[in-house]
Write a protein that holds these residues in place. Structure first.
Motif, PDB file in Angstrom:
ATOM      1  N   PRO A 228       1.109  -1.283  -0.050  1.00 13.27           N
ATOM      2  CA  PRO A 228      -0.377  -0.056  -0.354  1.00 13.27           C
ATOM      3  C   PRO A 228       0.850   0.925   0.089  1.00 13.27           C
ATOM      4  N   ASN A 229       0.234   2.420  -0.758  1.00 11.37           N
ATOM      5  CA  ASN A 229       1.393   3.471  -0.832  1.00 11.37           C
ATOM      6  C   ASN A 229       0.183   4.806   0.416  1.00 11.37           C
ATOM      7  N   THR A 230       1.200   5.505   0.451  1.00  9.04           N
ATOM      8  CA  THR A 230       0.311   6.621   1.241  1.00  9.04           C
ATOM      9  C   THR A 230       1.097   7.970   0.504  1.00  9.04           C
TER      10      THR A 230
END
Length: 132
Positions: free
Chosen positions: A7-9
């Motif tokens: 996941p990317n933030t």
């Protein structure tokens, strides 16, 4: 389309780079790609249908109107196709749509105009869905 492995933030405002005139646009996401595909296929089908109606109509005014619709549909399909190609995505393959050399009017001009107006309204709805 590549799938993320983790996941990317959002770490910075560079995430919004697509909204700036001075930076590169972000790549297309899956929803945008599907809307472009759908609109290309719709315009190809509408273009061929308008061309066939123009071919069978006996009235020059209706023929010109249908041919203009064909030009507009082909132009829009090219614009959407360019957006896909710029993102290294293959264009949808059109179905085998062939127009015969028949010039006998099978449908009334009124029905052909109704059909094309209906398709135009549906296309406007497709654009509205794609932009929402």
């Amino acid at each position: 389309m590549s799938y993320p492995t983790q996941p990317n933030t959002v770490d910075s405002k560079s995430y919004l780079s697509g909204f700036s005139f001075f930076s590169k646009e972000p790549s297309l996401d899956a929803i945008e790609i599907s809307h472009l595909y759908m609109n290309i296929q719709t315009h190809i089908s509408g273009s061929k249908l308008a061309l066939s109606f123009a071919q069978t109509s006996q009235r020059e005014k209706i023929q010109n109107w249908m041919l203009r619709g064909t030009e507009i549909s082909e132009k829009h399909a090219q614009i959407f196709g360019k957006a896909l190609l710029e993102n290294h995505i293959r264009l949808p393959v059109p179905h085998d749509i062939e127009i015969s050399d028949l010039t006998t009017s099978i449908f009334s001009d009124r029905l052909a105009m109704f059909q094309m107006n209906f398709l135009s309204a549906a296309g406007t709805g497709n654009y509205a869905t794609a932009t929402s």
